[in-house]
Design a protein around this motif. Structure first.
Motif, PDB file in Angstrom:
ATOM      1  N   ALA A   1       0.848  -1.191   0.000  1.00  8.82           N
ATOM      2  CA  ALA A   1       0.000   0.000   0.000  1.00  8.82           C
ATOM      3  C   ALA A   1       0.879   1.236   0.000  1.00  8.82           C
ATOM      4  O   ALA A   1       1.992   1.234   0.527  1.00  8.82           O
ATOM      5  N   ILE A   2       0.365   2.309  -0.584  1.00 10.84           N
ATOM      6  CA  ILE A   2       1.027   3.601  -0.546  1.00 10.84           C
ATOM      7  C   ILE A   2       0.444   4.412   0.608  1.00 10.84           C
ATOM      8  O   ILE A   2      -0.772   4.469   0.788  1.00 10.84           O
ATOM      9  N   VAL A   3       1.333   5.032   1.395  1.00 15.59           N
ATOM     10  CA  VAL A   3       0.935   5.804   2.570  1.00 15.59           C
ATOM     11  C   VAL A   3       1.398   7.244   2.367  1.00 15.59           C
ATOM     12  O   VAL A   3       2.566   7.485   2.055  1.00 15.59           O
ATOM     13  N   LEU A   4       0.491   8.207   2.550  1.00 10.48           N
ATOM     14  CA  LEU A   4       0.773   9.606   2.261  1.00 10.48           C
ATOM     15  C   LEU A   4       0.627  10.485   3.500  1.00 10.48           C
ATOM     16  O   LEU A   4      -0.249  10.249   4.332  1.00 10.48           O
ATOM     17  N   THR A   5       1.439  11.526   3.560  1.00  2.00           N
ATOM     18  CA  THR A   5       1.322  12.520   4.622  1.00  2.00           C
ATOM     19  C   THR A   5       0.444  13.684   4.194  1.00  2.00           C
ATOM     20  O   THR A   5       0.475  14.749   4.823  1.00  2.00           O
ATOM     21  N   SER A   6      -0.334  13.522   3.146  1.00  3.97           N
ATOM     22  CA  SER A   6      -1.087  14.632   2.573  1.00  3.97           C
ATOM     23  C   SER A   6      -2.543  14.255   2.372  1.00  3.97           C
ATOM     24  O   SER A   6      -2.965  13.135   2.664  1.00  3.97           O
ATOM     25  N   ARG A   7      -3.304  15.200   1.818  1.00  6.55           N
ATOM     26  CA  ARG A   7      -4.650  14.893   1.373  1.00  6.55           C
ATOM     27  C   ARG A   7      -4.588  14.043   0.104  1.00  6.55           C
ATOM     28  O   ARG A   7      -3.519  13.882  -0.502  1.00  6.55           O
ATOM     29  N   VAL A   8      -5.737  13.501  -0.300  1.00  5.77           N
ATOM     30  CA  VAL A   8      -5.809  12.667  -1.497  1.00  5.77           C
ATOM     31  C   VAL A   8      -6.532  13.459  -2.583  1.00  5.77           C
ATOM     32  O   VAL A   8      -7.748  13.622  -2.545  1.00  5.77           O
ATOM     33  N   SER A   9      -5.780  13.945  -3.541  1.00  9.67           N
ATOM     34  CA  SER A   9      -6.350  14.666  -4.670  1.00  9.67           C
ATOM     35  C   SER A   9      -6.363  13.762  -5.898  1.00  9.67           C
ATOM     36  O   SER A   9      -5.867  12.628  -5.873  1.00  9.67           O
ATOM     37  N   VAL A  10      -6.921  14.266  -6.986  1.00  7.64           N
ATOM     38  CA  VAL A  10      -7.095  13.454  -8.195  1.00  7.64           C
ATOM     39  C   VAL A  10      -5.782  12.855  -8.666  1.00  7.64           C
ATOM     40  O   VAL A  10      -5.687  11.658  -8.958  1.00  7.64           O
ATOM     41  N   GLU A  11      -4.738  13.700  -8.732  1.00  4.11           N
ATOM     42  CA  GLU A  11      -3.488  13.208  -9.295  1.00  4.11           C
ATOM     43  C   GLU A  11      -2.822  12.159  -8.399  1.00  4.11           C
ATOM     44  O   GLU A  11      -2.090  11.294  -8.905  1.00  4.11           O
ATOM     45  N   MET A  12      -3.064  12.190  -7.091  1.00  9.05           N
ATOM     46  CA  MET A  12      -2.483  11.175  -6.214  1.00  9.05           C
ATOM     47  C   MET A  12      -3.130   9.819  -6.476  1.00  9.05           C
ATOM     48  O   MET A  12      -2.468   8.767  -6.452  1.00  9.05           O
ATOM     49  N   VAL A  13      -4.440   9.825  -6.741  1.00  4.64           N
ATOM     50  CA  VAL A  13      -5.122   8.582  -7.118  1.00  4.64           C
ATOM     51  C   VAL A  13      -4.636   8.109  -8.473  1.00  4.64           C
ATOM     52  O   VAL A  13      -4.365   6.908  -8.672  1.00  4.64           O
ATOM     53  N   GLN A  14      -4.485   9.023  -9.418  1.00  2.06           N
ATOM     54  CA  GLN A  14      -4.022   8.648 -10.748  1.00  2.06           C
ATOM     55  C   GLN A  14      -2.644   7.986 -10.687  1.00  2.06           C
ATOM     56  O   GLN A  14      -2.418   6.941 -11.314  1.00  2.06           O
ATOM     57  N   LYS A  15      -1.725   8.576  -9.944  1.00  4.63           N
ATOM     58  CA  LYS A  15      -0.377   8.031  -9.857  1.00  4.63           C
ATOM     59  C   LYS A  15      -0.383   6.655  -9.186  1.00  4.63           C
ATOM     60  O   LYS A  15       0.332   5.736  -9.607  1.00  4.63           O
ATOM     61  N   THR A  16      -1.193   6.493  -8.151  1.00 10.32           N
ATOM     62  CA  THR A  16      -1.272   5.206  -7.462  1.00 10.32           C
ATOM     63  C   THR A  16      -1.807   4.129  -8.392  1.00 10.32           C
ATOM     64  O   THR A  16      -1.275   3.011  -8.446  1.00 10.32           O
ATOM     65  N   ALA A  17      -2.847   4.462  -9.144  1.00  9.47           N
ATOM     66  CA  ALA A  17      -3.415   3.490 -10.086  1.00  9.47           C
ATOM     67  C   ALA A  17      -2.440   3.172 -11.210  1.00  9.47           C
ATOM     68  O   ALA A  17      -2.301   1.999 -11.615  1.00  9.47           O
ATOM     69  N   MET A  18      -1.741   4.168 -11.715  1.00  9.55           N
ATOM     70  CA  MET A  18      -0.771   3.926 -12.780  1.00  9.55           C
ATOM     71  C   MET A  18       0.361   3.026 -12.306  1.00  9.55           C
ATOM     72  O   MET A  18       0.952   2.280 -13.089  1.00  9.55           O
ATOM     73  N   ALA A  19       0.675   3.078 -11.017  1.00 11.83           N
ATOM     74  CA  ALA A  19       1.698   2.201 -10.438  1.00 11.83           C
ATOM     75  C   ALA A  19       1.165   0.801 -10.161  1.00 11.83           C
ATOM     76  O   ALA A  19       1.920  -0.074  -9.751  1.00 11.83           O
ATOM     77  N   ARG A  20      -0.160   0.602 -10.350  1.00 11.60           N
ATOM     78  CA  ARG A  20      -0.818  -0.679 -10.092  1.00 11.60           C
ATOM     79  C   ARG A  20      -0.713  -1.072  -8.622  1.00 11.60           C
ATOM     80  O   ARG A  20      -0.490  -2.232  -8.278  1.00 11.60           O
ATOM     81  N   CYS A  21      -0.900  -0.100  -7.754  1.00 12.72           N
ATOM     82  CA  CYS A  21      -0.974  -0.353  -6.316  1.00 12.72           C
ATOM     83  C   CYS A  21      -2.440  -0.250  -5.913  1.00 12.72           C
ATOM     84  O   CYS A  21      -3.121   0.716  -6.266  1.00 12.72           O
ATOM     85  N   GLY A  22      -2.929  -1.224  -5.160  1.00  8.44           N
ATOM     86  CA  GLY A  22      -4.352  -1.304  -4.898  1.00  8.44           C
ATOM     87  C   GLY A  22      -4.854  -0.567  -3.677  1.00  8.44           C
ATOM     88  O   GLY A  22      -6.067  -0.413  -3.518  1.00  8.44           O
ATOM     89  N   THR A  23      -3.958  -0.115  -2.803  1.00  8.78           N
ATOM     90  CA  THR A  23      -4.400   0.503  -1.545  1.00  8.78           C
ATOM     91  C   THR A  23      -3.682   1.825  -1.326  1.00  8.78           C
ATOM     92  O   THR A  23      -2.464   1.919  -1.468  1.00  8.78           O
ATOM     93  N   LEU A  24      -4.453   2.847  -0.951  1.00 10.94           N
ATOM     94  CA  LEU A  24      -3.922   4.178  -0.689  1.00 10.94           C
ATOM     95  C   LEU A  24      -4.388   4.611   0.698  1.00 10.94           C
ATOM     96  O   LEU A  24      -5.584   4.629   0.985  1.00 10.94           O
ATOM     97  N   ILE A  25      -3.429   4.944   1.556  1.00 15.57           N
ATOM     98  CA  ILE A  25      -3.704   5.338   2.936  1.00 15.57           C
ATOM     99  C   ILE A  25      -3.156   6.755   3.123  1.00 15.57           C
ATOM    100  O   ILE A  25      -1.999   7.019   2.812  1.00 15.57           O
ATOM    101  N   ALA A  26      -3.988   7.659   3.637  1.00 22.77           N
ATOM    102  CA  ALA A  26      -3.559   9.050   3.759  1.00 22.77           C
ATOM    103  C   ALA A  26      -3.950   9.622   5.110  1.00 22.77           C
ATOM    104  O   ALA A  26      -4.968   9.258   5.688  1.00 22.77           O
ATOM    105  N   VAL A  27      -3.157  10.560   5.572  1.00 22.46           N
ATOM    106  CA  VAL A  27      -3.401  11.172   6.871  1.00 22.46           C
ATOM    107  C   VAL A  27      -4.542  12.176   6.814  1.00 22.46           C
ATOM    108  O   VAL A  27      -5.150  12.487   7.838  1.00 22.46           O
ATOM    109  N   SER A  28      -4.850  12.680   5.622  1.00 23.96           N
ATOM    110  CA  SER A  28      -5.877  13.706   5.487  1.00 23.96           C
ATOM    111  C   SER A  28      -6.991  13.227   4.559  1.00 23.96           C
ATOM    112  O   SER A  28      -7.066  12.050   4.221  1.00 23.96           O
TER     113      SER A  28
END
Length: 275
Positions: free
Chosen positions: A205-232
């Protein structure tokens, strides 16, 4: 010879508190113009932390869809100038020709992840379906993820002014992280580091210290990672994209828990509903 700057520098300031003043020394993160150059042609210029630039270049090139795997970059050279750093890349096969056909230039401040996009179609591009990416996590692992990432942020500890993106593996915790003044750049650096080290992004999973905006989802999907965890929080559009791409999105992830917004099948067990 011009050198690539360090990731942080020191500066003096006068500290005013409670009617008193004192001289203080602060560590400040550097912010440098980074030019992505493919086969001799400049493609994008961004402000970023001047560290882990090979990872940044690889991750950016992957998440922009310029390449499909790290080995399609045959060579990376870093060339420092007075005004910034050129990351010179040479692409394998017909990748350079394909890039020339969709050439665009992006230039803008670090806070913008979509600078220079020429059409709405590019901004809301179709994402790969990550529904079949199968890494699973316990509720406790997701809860602890952002706190664990704090141990991987030496530049933040010095400056209090940068973001981080970390990679969480089931049963192992955070195993890799990258930092940058820009949250998009930190994520690109992490994705690039995973690709260059041959680590399957779908295994964690990818873990972020930021909010989740459109481009953060796009980059995660392009990397073929299925889980995104964010502090905001996520934006509404980012949530729709995550749900549609099959991403498990956990936000407001703090020591006391998290909010699960989409695709709960990657949680290995549920907890009691106390609402």
């Amino acid at each position: 010879m011009t050198m690539i700057p360090a990731a942080a520098t020191t500066s003096f300031a006068t500290h005013f508190r409670a009617g008193r003043q004192a001289q203080m020394v602060h560590a400040l993160p550097e912010e440098t113009a980074i030019s992505m150059v493919y086969d001799g042609s400049a493609h994008a210029v961004m402000m970023a932390s001047p560290a882990d630039l090979e990872d940044f270049a690889t991750g950016f090139t992957l998440t922009e869809g310029i390449i499909e795997s790290a080995d399609q970059i045959s060579k990376i050279d870093l060339v420092a100038h007075d005004k910034g750093v050129e990351v010179q890349m040479w692409l394998e096969g017909d990748r350079g020709l394909q890039l020339a056909a969709r050439r665009r230039t992006m230039a803008g401040p670090v806070g913008c992840g979509l600078c220079g996009i020429e059409s709405l179609d590019q901004a809301v591009r179709e994402l790969p379906d990550c529904s079949d990416v199968g890494a699973q996590f316990s509720v406790d692992e997701v809860t602890a993820a952002t706190a664990a990432l704090r141990d991987w942020q030496p530049l933040h500890d010095r400056t209090r002014a940068v973001h981080a993106a970390g990679f969480l593996l089931p049963g192992q915790g955070i195993v890799l992280a990258r930092e940058d003044v820009g949250r998009h750049n930190a994520l690109d650096k992490l994705i690039g580091a995973l690709a260059r080290q041959g680590i399957d992004a779908g295994a964690g999973a990818i873990v972020l210290t930021s909010r989740v905006s459109v481009e953060m989802v796009q980059k995660t999907a392009m990397a073929r990672c299925g889980t995104l965890i964010a502090v905001s929080a996520p934006t509404a559009h980012a949530l729709r994209l995550a749900a549609g791409a099959g991403l498990t999105l956990a936000a407001y992830a703090r020591a006391e828990g998290f909010d699960l917004f989409s695709n709960p099948h990657r949680l290995s067990h549920e907890v009691a509903d106390v609402a």
